[in-house]
Design an enzyme around this catalytic site. Structure first.
Site, PDB file in Angstrom:
ATOM      1  N   PRO A   1      54.018  34.170  44.073  1.00 13.73           N
ATOM      2  CA  PRO A   1      53.110  33.341  44.927  1.00 13.73           C
ATOM      3  C   PRO A   1      51.701  32.922  44.410  1.00 13.73           C
ATOM      4  O   PRO A   1      51.142  33.570  43.710  1.00 13.73           O
ATOM      5  CB  PRO A   1      52.845  34.290  45.987  1.00 13.73           C
ATOM      6  CG  PRO A   1      53.440  35.836  45.481  1.00 13.73           C
ATOM      7  CD  PRO A   1      54.400  35.495  44.446  1.00 13.73           C
ATOM      8  N   ASN A   2      51.205  31.657  44.745  1.00 10.23           N
ATOM      9  CA  ASN A   2      49.891  31.195  44.570  1.00 10.23           C
ATOM     10  C   ASN A   2      49.783  30.807  43.220  1.00 10.23           C
ATOM     11  O   ASN A   2      48.737  30.288  42.833  1.00 10.23           O
ATOM     12  CB  ASN A   2      48.689  32.166  44.980  1.00 10.23           C
ATOM     13  CG  ASN A   2      48.964  32.369  46.465  1.00 10.23           C
ATOM     14  OD1 ASN A   2      48.909  31.477  47.348  1.00 10.23           O
ATOM     15  ND2 ASN A   2      49.021  33.613  46.875  1.00 10.23           N
TER      16      ASN A   2
ATOM     17  N   GLU B   1      56.163  41.740  31.996  1.00  9.52           N
ATOM     18  CA  GLU B   1      55.111  41.386  33.143  1.00  9.52           C
ATOM     19  C   GLU B   1      54.091  40.715  32.527  1.00  9.52           C
ATOM     20  O   GLU B   1      53.406  41.017  31.545  1.00  9.52           O
ATOM     21  CB  GLU B   1      54.825  42.540  33.950  1.00  9.52           C
ATOM     22  CG  GLU B   1      54.101  42.194  35.220  1.00  9.52           C
ATOM     23  CD  GLU B   1      54.005  43.675  36.019  1.00  9.52           C
ATOM     24  OE1 GLU B   1      54.989  44.015  36.337  1.00  9.52           O
ATOM     25  OE2 GLU B   1      52.814  44.004  36.289  1.00  9.52           O
TER      26      GLU B   1
ATOM     27  N   HIS C   1      49.877  38.938  33.449  1.00 11.48           N
ATOM     28  CA  HIS C   1      48.930  38.527  34.311  1.00 11.48           C
ATOM     29  C   HIS C   1      47.868  37.963  33.830  1.00 11.48           C
ATOM     30  O   HIS C   1      47.698  38.261  32.565  1.00 11.48           O
ATOM     31  CB  HIS C   1      48.393  39.773  35.255  1.00 11.48           C
ATOM     32  CG  HIS C   1      49.313  40.467  35.959  1.00 11.48           C
ATOM     33  ND1 HIS C   1      49.891  40.195  37.197  1.00 11.48           N
ATOM     34  CD2 HIS C   1      50.251  41.821  35.593  1.00 11.48           C
ATOM     35  CE1 HIS C   1      50.864  41.169  37.555  1.00 11.48           C
ATOM     36  NE2 HIS C   1      50.976  42.009  36.593  1.00 11.48           N
TER      37      HIS C   1
ATOM     38  N   TYR D   1      40.795  32.523  37.270  1.00 15.80           N
ATOM     39  CA  TYR D   1      42.191  32.245  36.714  1.00 15.80           C
ATOM     40  C   TYR D   1      42.054  30.890  35.970  1.00 15.80           C
ATOM     41  O   TYR D   1      43.001  30.497  35.285  1.00 15.80           O
ATOM     42  CB  TYR D   1      43.111  31.755  38.027  1.00 15.80           C
ATOM     43  CG  TYR D   1      43.325  33.044  38.703  1.00 15.80           C
ATOM     44  CD1 TYR D   1      44.148  34.376  38.079  1.00 15.80           C
ATOM     45  CD2 TYR D   1      43.062  33.278  39.937  1.00 15.80           C
ATOM     46  CE1 TYR D   1      44.441  35.473  38.919  1.00 15.80           C
ATOM     47  CE2 TYR D   1      43.242  34.495  40.641  1.00 15.80           C
ATOM     48  CZ  TYR D   1      44.203  35.322  40.109  1.00 15.80           C
ATOM     49  OH  TYR D   1      44.359  36.662  41.022  1.00 15.80           O
TER      50      TYR D   1
ATOM     51  N   ARG E   1      42.569  27.619  42.807  1.00 12.83           N
ATOM     52  CA  ARG E   1      42.405  28.836  43.394  1.00 12.83           C
ATOM     53  C   ARG E   1      41.449  29.550  42.427  1.00 12.83           C
ATOM     54  O   ARG E   1      41.538  29.361  41.127  1.00 12.83           O
ATOM     55  CB  ARG E   1      43.495  29.623  43.443  1.00 12.83           C
ATOM     56  CG  ARG E   1      44.123  30.106  42.241  1.00 12.83           C
ATOM     57  CD  ARG E   1      45.619  31.057  42.352  1.00 12.83           C
ATOM     58  NE  ARG E   1      45.544  32.147  43.155  1.00 12.83           N
ATOM     59  CZ  ARG E   1      46.158  33.444  42.880  1.00 12.83           C
ATOM     60  NH1 ARG E   1      47.100  33.215  41.978  1.00 12.83           N
ATOM     61  NH2 ARG E   1      45.958  34.570  43.469  1.00 12.83           N
TER      62      ARG E   1
ATOM     63  N   SER F   1      44.847  37.225  34.766  1.00 10.84           N
ATOM     64  CA  SER F   1      43.539  38.091  34.769  1.00 10.84           C
ATOM     65  C   SER F   1      43.775  39.470  34.311  1.00 10.84           C
ATOM     66  O   SER F   1      44.889  40.041  34.358  1.00 10.84           O
ATOM     67  CB  SER F   1      43.147  38.148  36.156  1.00 10.84           C
ATOM     68  OG  SER F   1      43.769  38.674  36.924  1.00 10.84           O
TER      69      SER F   1
ATOM     70  N   ALA G   1      50.569  38.674  43.579  1.00 15.36           N
ATOM     71  CA  ALA G   1      50.349  39.819  44.731  1.00 15.36           C
ATOM     72  C   ALA G   1      51.665  40.776  44.962  1.00 15.36           C
ATOM     73  O   ALA G   1      51.338  41.955  45.013  1.00 15.36           O
ATOM     74  CB  ALA G   1      49.856  39.505  45.704  1.00 15.36           C
TER      75      ALA G   1
ATOM     76  N   ASP H   1      63.402  46.522  41.916  1.00 13.50           N
ATOM     77  CA  ASP H   1      65.028  46.634  42.197  1.00 13.50           C
ATOM     78  C   ASP H   1      65.829  45.513  41.582  1.00 13.50           C
ATOM     79  O   ASP H   1      66.542  45.771  40.593  1.00 13.50           O
ATOM     80  CB  ASP H   1      65.327  46.962  43.657  1.00 13.50           C
ATOM     81  CG  ASP H   1      64.877  48.106  44.218  1.00 13.50           C
ATOM     82  OD1 ASP H   1      64.495  49.122  43.374  1.00 13.50           O
ATOM     83  OD2 ASP H   1      65.252  48.577  45.311  1.00 13.50           O
TER      84      ASP H   1
ATOM     85  N   ASN I   1      55.550  36.758  36.308  1.00 10.28           N
ATOM     86  CA  ASN I   1      54.192  37.250  36.843  1.00 10.28           C
ATOM     87  C   ASN I   1      54.385  37.077  38.301  1.00 10.28           C
ATOM     88  O   ASN I   1      54.545  35.970  38.964  1.00 10.28           O
ATOM     89  CB  ASN I   1      53.235  35.889  36.555  1.00 10.28           C
ATOM     90  CG  ASN I   1      51.678  36.376  37.141  1.00 10.28           C
ATOM     91  OD1 ASN I   1      51.446  37.221  37.942  1.00 10.28           O
ATOM     92  ND2 ASN I   1      50.712  35.637  36.635  1.00 10.28           N
TER      93      ASN I   1
ATOM     94  N   ARG J   1      40.013  44.885  38.026  1.00 11.04           N
ATOM     95  CA  ARG J   1      39.560  44.166  39.335  1.00 11.04           C
ATOM     96  C   ARG J   1      39.711  45.339  40.533  1.00 11.04           C
ATOM     97  O   ARG J   1      39.127  46.278  40.366  1.00 11.04           O
ATOM     98  CB  ARG J   1      40.513  43.013  39.452  1.00 11.04           C
ATOM     99  CG  ARG J   1      40.432  41.949  38.318  1.00 11.04           C
ATOM    100  CD  ARG J   1      41.305  41.031  38.411  1.00 11.04           C
ATOM    101  NE  ARG J   1      40.975  39.999  39.917  1.00 11.04           N
ATOM    102  CZ  ARG J   1      41.912  39.122  40.528  1.00 11.04           C
ATOM    103  NH1 ARG J   1      42.940  38.928  39.935  1.00 11.04           N
ATOM    104  NH2 ARG J   1      41.599  38.491  41.542  1.00 11.04           N
TER     105      ARG J   1
ATOM    106  N   ARG K   1      44.920  46.273  42.607  1.00  9.26           N
ATOM    107  CA  ARG K   1      45.380  45.394  41.647  1.00  9.26           C
ATOM    108  C   ARG K   1      45.732  46.086  40.325  1.00  9.26           C
ATOM    109  O   ARG K   1      46.792  45.816  39.442  1.00  9.26           O
ATOM    110  CB  ARG K   1      44.680  44.363  41.232  1.00  9.26           C
ATOM    111  CG  ARG K   1      44.546  43.220  42.320  1.00  9.26           C
ATOM    112  CD  ARG K   1      43.956  42.048  41.629  1.00  9.26           C
ATOM    113  NE  ARG K   1      42.874  41.373  42.794  1.00  9.26           N
ATOM    114  CZ  ARG K   1      43.597  40.398  43.594  1.00  9.26           C
ATOM    115  NH1 ARG K   1      44.885  40.048  43.498  1.00  9.26           N
ATOM    116  NH2 ARG K   1      42.808  39.880  44.564  1.00  9.26           N
TER     117      ARG K   1
END
Ligand code: DQA
Length: 143
Positions: free
Chosen positions: A10-11, A99, A101, A23, A18, A103, A78, A88, A75, A108, A112
């Protein structure tokens, strides 16, 4: 030829719009283009998908299983911090997953710093911006 699937949550489609101080200024399409161009001369097929919905992200992960994908970069946005369903799903598919990210989530807000999805992943890369995706693909290609 190896198949790598990159999943953005998301986002992330709002990159360049944003919180640019966190970012960066690059928009989502230019980040995708940057990653694909890095590997254009290598023996790898990279697909990049994005969704703002948890269920859709799980569908993407399950499709990776059926399509015999060799490695996943995710990624989860949130969802990283609370989606046991995505945890799962990553476990379910038994495909090496890294994974990422953009940032530095460890410097932070407190919430997070916790990733519920990372325990299902072979590595977590953070704070390196779009370069983090490139590093993640390299990790998967070295396996
Ligand atoms: C993010 C970090 C998350 O905490 C946040 O919710 C995002 C993006 C990152 O790439 O730094 O949406 O995953």
């Amino acid at each position: 030829m190896k198949k790598i699937l990159i999943i953005n949550g998301p986002n992330l489609n709002f990159l360049g719009i944003r919180e640019k101080g966190i970012y960066g200024n690059d928009d989502y399409n230019s980040v995708c283009k940057y990653i694909k161009e890095k590997f254009e001369n290598e023996d790898v097929k990279i697909e990049i998908l994005q969704s703002n919905s948890e269920g859709k992200i799980i569908d993407f992960l399950q499709s990776a299983y059926f399509n015999k994908v060799d490695g996943i970069v995710i990624n989860p946005g949130a969802y990283t911090h609370y989606s046991y369903a995505i945890l799962d799903a990553i476990k379910s598919v038994s495909i090496p997953t890294v994974e990422v990210h953009l940032s530095n989530i460890h410097e932070r807000e407190e919430f997070r710093k916790i990733s519920v999805t990372a325990p299902a992943c072979i590595d977590q890369i953070y704070g390196k911006g779009k370069e983090g995706y490139v590093e993640a693909v390299e990790i998967l290609l070295k396996r």
